[in-house]
Design a protein around this motif. Sequence first.
Motif, PDB file in Angstrom:
ATOM      1  N   LYS A 173       0.104  -1.263  -0.240  1.00 22.47           N
ATOM      2  CA  LYS A 173      -0.064   0.074   0.167  1.00 22.47           C
ATOM      3  C   LYS A 173       0.567   1.101   0.046  1.00 22.47           C
ATOM      4  O   LYS A 173       2.325   1.192   0.570  1.00 22.47           O
ATOM      5  CB  LYS A 173      -0.488  -0.195   1.254  1.00 22.47           C
ATOM      6  CG  LYS A 173      -1.964  -0.447   1.167  1.00 22.47           C
ATOM      7  CD  LYS A 173      -2.554  -0.841   2.326  1.00 22.47           C
ATOM      8  CE  LYS A 173      -3.332   0.592   2.690  1.00 22.47           C
ATOM      9  NZ  LYS A 173      -4.880   0.570   3.431  1.00 22.47           N
ATOM     10  N   THR A 174      -0.174   2.214  -0.254  1.00 19.39           N
ATOM     11  CA  THR A 174       1.053   3.527  -0.324  1.00 19.39           C
ATOM     12  C   THR A 174       1.340   3.900   0.918  1.00 19.39           C
ATOM     13  O   THR A 174       2.759   4.652   1.028  1.00 19.39           O
ATOM     14  CB  THR A 174       0.284   4.794  -1.505  1.00 19.39           C
ATOM     15  OG1 THR A 174      -0.729   4.278  -2.488  1.00 19.39           O
ATOM     16  CG2 THR A 174       0.843   6.061  -1.674  1.00 19.39           C
ATOM     17  N   ASP A 175       0.379   3.498   2.127  1.00 20.36           N
ATOM     18  CA  ASP A 175       1.198   4.287   3.204  1.00 20.36           C
ATOM     19  C   ASP A 175       2.262   3.419   3.567  1.00 20.36           C
ATOM     20  O   ASP A 175       3.105   4.090   4.656  1.00 20.36           O
ATOM     21  CB  ASP A 175      -0.078   4.385   3.539  1.00 20.36           C
ATOM     22  CG  ASP A 175      -1.060   5.057   3.773  1.00 20.36           C
ATOM     23  OD1 ASP A 175      -1.223   6.360   3.273  1.00 20.36           O
ATOM     24  OD2 ASP A 175      -2.556   5.129   4.196  1.00 20.36           O
ATOM     25  N   LYS A 226       4.917   2.321   2.007  1.00 17.09           N
ATOM     26  CA  LYS A 226       5.794   2.360   0.895  1.00 17.09           C
ATOM     27  C   LYS A 226       5.701   3.734   1.200  1.00 17.09           C
ATOM     28  O   LYS A 226       7.442   3.217   1.601  1.00 17.09           O
ATOM     29  CB  LYS A 226       5.946   2.451  -0.711  1.00 17.09           C
ATOM     30  CG  LYS A 226       4.982   1.255  -1.400  1.00 17.09           C
ATOM     31  CD  LYS A 226       4.806   1.420  -2.757  1.00 17.09           C
ATOM     32  CE  LYS A 226       4.434   0.128  -3.913  1.00 17.09           C
ATOM     33  NZ  LYS A 226       4.454   0.582  -4.768  1.00 17.09           N
ATOM     34  N   ARG A 227       5.022   4.243   1.583  1.00 19.18           N
ATOM     35  CA  ARG A 227       5.942   5.735   1.722  1.00 19.18           C
ATOM     36  C   ARG A 227       6.591   5.743   3.582  1.00 19.18           C
ATOM     37  O   ARG A 227       7.529   6.336   3.455  1.00 19.18           O
ATOM     38  CB  ARG A 227       4.978   6.873   2.699  1.00 19.18           C
ATOM     39  CG  ARG A 227       5.357   8.326   2.902  1.00 19.18           C
ATOM     40  CD  ARG A 227       3.136   8.981   3.244  1.00 19.18           C
ATOM     41  NE  ARG A 227       3.917  10.346   3.746  1.00 19.18           N
ATOM     42  CZ  ARG A 227       3.264  11.311   3.359  1.00 19.18           C
ATOM     43  NH1 ARG A 227       2.147  10.765   3.484  1.00 19.18           N
ATOM     44  NH2 ARG A 227       3.413  12.555   4.135  1.00 19.18           N
ATOM     45  N   LEU A 282      -6.712   4.251  -2.653  1.00 18.42           N
ATOM     46  CA  LEU A 282      -5.324   4.467  -2.638  1.00 18.42           C
ATOM     47  C   LEU A 282      -3.892   3.748  -3.983  1.00 18.42           C
ATOM     48  O   LEU A 282      -2.912   4.250  -4.083  1.00 18.42           O
ATOM     49  CB  LEU A 282      -4.482   5.296  -1.582  1.00 18.42           C
ATOM     50  CG  LEU A 282      -5.612   6.149   0.106  1.00 18.42           C
ATOM     51  CD1 LEU A 282      -4.809   5.549   1.264  1.00 18.42           C
ATOM     52  CD2 LEU A 282      -5.101   7.323  -0.608  1.00 18.42           C
ATOM     53  N   ALA A 283      -4.336   3.227  -4.035  1.00 15.59           N
ATOM     54  CA  ALA A 283      -3.465   2.721  -5.020  1.00 15.59           C
ATOM     55  C   ALA A 283      -2.455   3.394  -6.407  1.00 15.59           C
ATOM     56  O   ALA A 283      -1.876   3.294  -6.572  1.00 15.59           O
ATOM     57  CB  ALA A 283      -3.941   0.858  -6.651  1.00 15.59           C
ATOM     58  N   ASP A 284      -3.861   4.103  -7.105  1.00 13.57           N
ATOM     59  CA  ASP A 284      -3.067   4.891  -7.859  1.00 13.57           C
ATOM     60  C   ASP A 284      -2.224   6.026  -7.678  1.00 13.57           C
ATOM     61  O   ASP A 284      -1.916   7.125  -8.531  1.00 13.57           O
ATOM     62  CB  ASP A 284      -4.331   5.569  -8.808  1.00 13.57           C
ATOM     63  CG  ASP A 284      -5.019   4.156  -9.478  1.00 13.57           C
ATOM     64  OD1 ASP A 284      -4.373   2.994 -10.156  1.00 13.57           O
ATOM     65  OD2 ASP A 284      -6.328   4.238  -9.648  1.00 13.57           O
ATOM     66  N   THR A 285      -2.392   6.490  -6.834  1.00 14.14           N
ATOM     67  CA  THR A 285      -1.237   8.099  -6.097  1.00 14.14           C
ATOM     68  C   THR A 285      -0.503   7.615  -5.379  1.00 14.14           C
ATOM     69  O   THR A 285      -0.011   6.501  -5.415  1.00 14.14           O
ATOM     70  CB  THR A 285      -2.635   8.282  -4.611  1.00 14.14           C
ATOM     71  OG1 THR A 285      -2.613   6.942  -3.508  1.00 14.14           O
ATOM     72  CG2 THR A 285      -4.137   8.781  -4.655  1.00 14.14           C
ATOM     73  N   PRO A 286       0.004   8.111  -5.897  1.00 15.66           N
ATOM     74  CA  PRO A 286       1.920   8.306  -5.295  1.00 15.66           C
ATOM     75  C   PRO A 286       2.248   8.474  -4.009  1.00 15.66           C
ATOM     76  O   PRO A 286       1.176   8.992  -3.391  1.00 15.66           O
ATOM     77  CB  PRO A 286       2.220  10.055  -6.316  1.00 15.66           C
ATOM     78  CG  PRO A 286       1.136  10.335  -6.645  1.00 15.66           C
ATOM     79  CD  PRO A 286       0.459  10.094  -6.484  1.00 15.66           C
ATOM     80  N   PRO A 287       3.121   8.169  -3.604  1.00 14.99           N
ATOM     81  CA  PRO A 287       3.357   8.261  -2.188  1.00 14.99           C
ATOM     82  C   PRO A 287       3.898   8.294  -1.795  1.00 14.99           C
ATOM     83  O   PRO A 287       3.866   9.164  -0.769  1.00 14.99           O
ATOM     84  CB  PRO A 287       4.625   6.657  -2.131  1.00 14.99           C
ATOM     85  CG  PRO A 287       5.468   6.803  -3.492  1.00 14.99           C
ATOM     86  CD  PRO A 287       4.287   7.213  -4.618  1.00 14.99           C
ATOM     87  N   ASP A 303       3.577  13.602  -2.334  1.00 18.58           N
ATOM     88  CA  ASP A 303       2.891  14.497  -2.442  1.00 18.58           C
ATOM     89  C   ASP A 303       3.222  15.810  -2.479  1.00 18.58           C
ATOM     90  O   ASP A 303       4.595  15.592  -2.000  1.00 18.58           O
ATOM     91  CB  ASP A 303       1.219  14.526  -2.114  1.00 18.58           C
ATOM     92  CG  ASP A 303       1.054  14.444  -0.415  1.00 18.58           C
ATOM     93  OD1 ASP A 303       1.990  14.847   0.259  1.00 18.58           O
ATOM     94  OD2 ASP A 303       0.192  14.519  -0.268  1.00 18.58           O
TER      95      ASP A 303
END
Length: 114
Positions: A2-4, A6-7, A88-93, A95
């Motif tokens: 998930k993006t979170d 990864k971030r 949130l799959a398409d949002t970048p990690p 912003d």
Amino acid sequence: MKTDHKRDVVLGLAVCAMALIILFGILPWAVKAPKVIPNLALSPTFWPRIILVSVAGLSALLAIRAYVDHLRARQAGEGGASDQADPLADTPPFDLSDLRVIVAALLMVGFAPC
């Protein structure tokens, strides 16, 4: 991942690496300490070392926790739960707000020698 997650993993590893580079590379070069110090707490490198070790440890914990959460989420997803679309799959990690924090940190580092 998930993006979170990864971030948090990337942020934790980056901050840990930065703290260790400062601790072992920049701090001994930039801060001159006398050879003999009667009390360790009087050393000019005492508090910077304490802070850098704390930052490195906490950022490593952030990265480990995010990775463990990712593994748990993946196991829960394979355990028979239906796959739901991740909003949130398409949002970048990262912003624009993250970029602002990085720029502010770089400005503080640049301002410190002045």
